[in-house]
Scaffold this active site. Structure first.
Site, PDB file in Angstrom:
ATOM      1  CE  LYS A   1      32.140  50.032  35.338  1.00 15.61           C
ATOM      2  NZ  LYS A   1      32.634  49.232  34.165  1.00 15.61           N
TER       3      LYS A   1
ATOM      4  CE1 TYR B   1      33.872  44.769  36.730  1.00 14.38           C
ATOM      5  CE2 TYR B   1      35.107  46.122  38.431  1.00 14.38           C
ATOM      6  CZ  TYR B   1      33.765  45.895  37.365  1.00 14.38           C
ATOM      7  OH  TYR B   1      33.106  46.978  37.217  1.00 14.38           O
TER       8      TYR B   1
ATOM      9  CG  PHE C   1      40.019  44.442  29.874  1.00 17.06           C
ATOM     10  CD1 PHE C   1      39.313  44.422  31.330  1.00 17.06           C
ATOM     11  CD2 PHE C   1      39.599  43.471  29.113  1.00 17.06           C
ATOM     12  CE1 PHE C   1      38.305  43.473  31.477  1.00 17.06           C
ATOM     13  CE2 PHE C   1      38.441  42.628  29.126  1.00 17.06           C
ATOM     14  CZ  PHE C   1      37.745  42.381  30.353  1.00 17.06           C
TER      15      PHE C   1
ATOM     16  NE  ARG D   1      28.560  50.117  30.420  1.00 14.26           N
ATOM     17  CZ  ARG D   1      28.640  49.004  30.599  1.00 14.26           C
ATOM     18  NH1 ARG D   1      28.038  48.118  29.702  1.00 14.26           N
ATOM     19  NH2 ARG D   1      29.332  48.326  31.879  1.00 14.26           N
TER      20      ARG D   1
ATOM     21  CG  ASN E   1      32.178  50.809  31.026  1.00 11.36           C
ATOM     22  OD1 ASN E   1      32.368  50.865  32.039  1.00 11.36           O
ATOM     23  ND2 ASN E   1      32.030  49.764  30.474  1.00 11.36           N
TER      24      ASN E   1
ATOM     25  CG  HIS F   1      29.056  46.371  37.372  1.00 10.47           C
ATOM     26  ND1 HIS F   1      29.735  45.339  36.838  1.00 10.47           N
ATOM     27  CD2 HIS F   1      28.275  45.790  38.381  1.00 10.47           C
ATOM     28  CE1 HIS F   1      29.396  44.196  37.167  1.00 10.47           C
ATOM     29  NE2 HIS F   1      28.551  44.187  38.237  1.00 10.47           N
TER      30      HIS F   1
ATOM     31  CD  GLU G   1      28.023  41.661  40.328  1.00  9.33           C
ATOM     32  OE1 GLU G   1      29.080  41.161  39.538  1.00  9.33           O
ATOM     33  OE2 GLU G   1      27.151  42.512  39.839  1.00  9.33           O
TER      34      GLU G   1
END
Ligand code: IDP
Ligand code: MG
Length: 155
Positions: A26, A66, A74, A119, A129, A132, A143
């Site tokens: 990320k 997502y 969130f 993490r 974090n 993914h 994905e």
């Protein structure tokens, strides 16, 4: 004849169950120059990186990726974070790799993640974090297809 790319690797010994999964580094980890260390841990755990790229998601792409979380409180913070800079998605192959990579990355909230996980060692908080990873065979297929075309997966 070429094998179906999401099935088994050509290197697979008989009787070993190989899988592929999608791991995305990320924007927080990319901006902190953690790509190398995360790849090192993945390879040190015995997994093989099949395909990888650096790309900045658009808002539309992040919302699609997502969408299961679209009703969560969130969601907006997550989308803003995911479009804030480039990500490094990759396809990772190995024995039971979907479950094993989830163990390697640790719990969603780094303060709850086990010692030695990506993490726990590197992430700032539950949103930022670092990584993914797909959580099932079905999400892995979906994905992988989101980021990589068939011709990128022939290795
Ligand atoms: P996962 O990444 O461990 O599979 P998910 O529950 O699928 O966790 O959530 C997707 C992403 O949404 C997380 O990785 C994290 O970036 C963000 N997120 C999840 N739960 C929260 C939360 O309670 N607060 C803020 N962000 C969250
Ligand atoms: Mg998830």
């Amino acid at each position: 004849m070429v094998e179906p790319v999401l099935e088994l690797s050509r290197r697979e010994p008989k009787g070993v169950s190989m899988q592929r999964t999608l791991l995305n580094i990320k924007p927080d980890a990319v901006s902190r120059n953690l790509v190398g260390e995360i790849c090192r841990r993945i390879e040190a755990a015995g997994f093989r990186i099949v395909a990888m790229e650096k790309t900045r998601l658009t808002r539309c792409e992040a919302e699609f990726f997502y969408h299961v979380h679209r009703d969560k409180s969130f969601f907006e913070d997550l989308i803003q974070f995911m479009v804030s800079g480039p990500s490094v998605p990759m396809v990772v192959e190995g024995e039971n790799v979907i479950q094993n990579l989830r163990v390697l990355i640790g719990s969603t909230d780094p303060s709850e993640a086990a010692e030695g996980t990506i993490r726990r060692d590197m992430a700032e908080n539950v949103t930022r974090n670092c990584v993914h990873a797909s959580d099932s065979e079905e999400t892995a297929s979906r994905e992988i297809a989101f980021f990589f075309s068939t011709r990128r997966l022939l290795d």
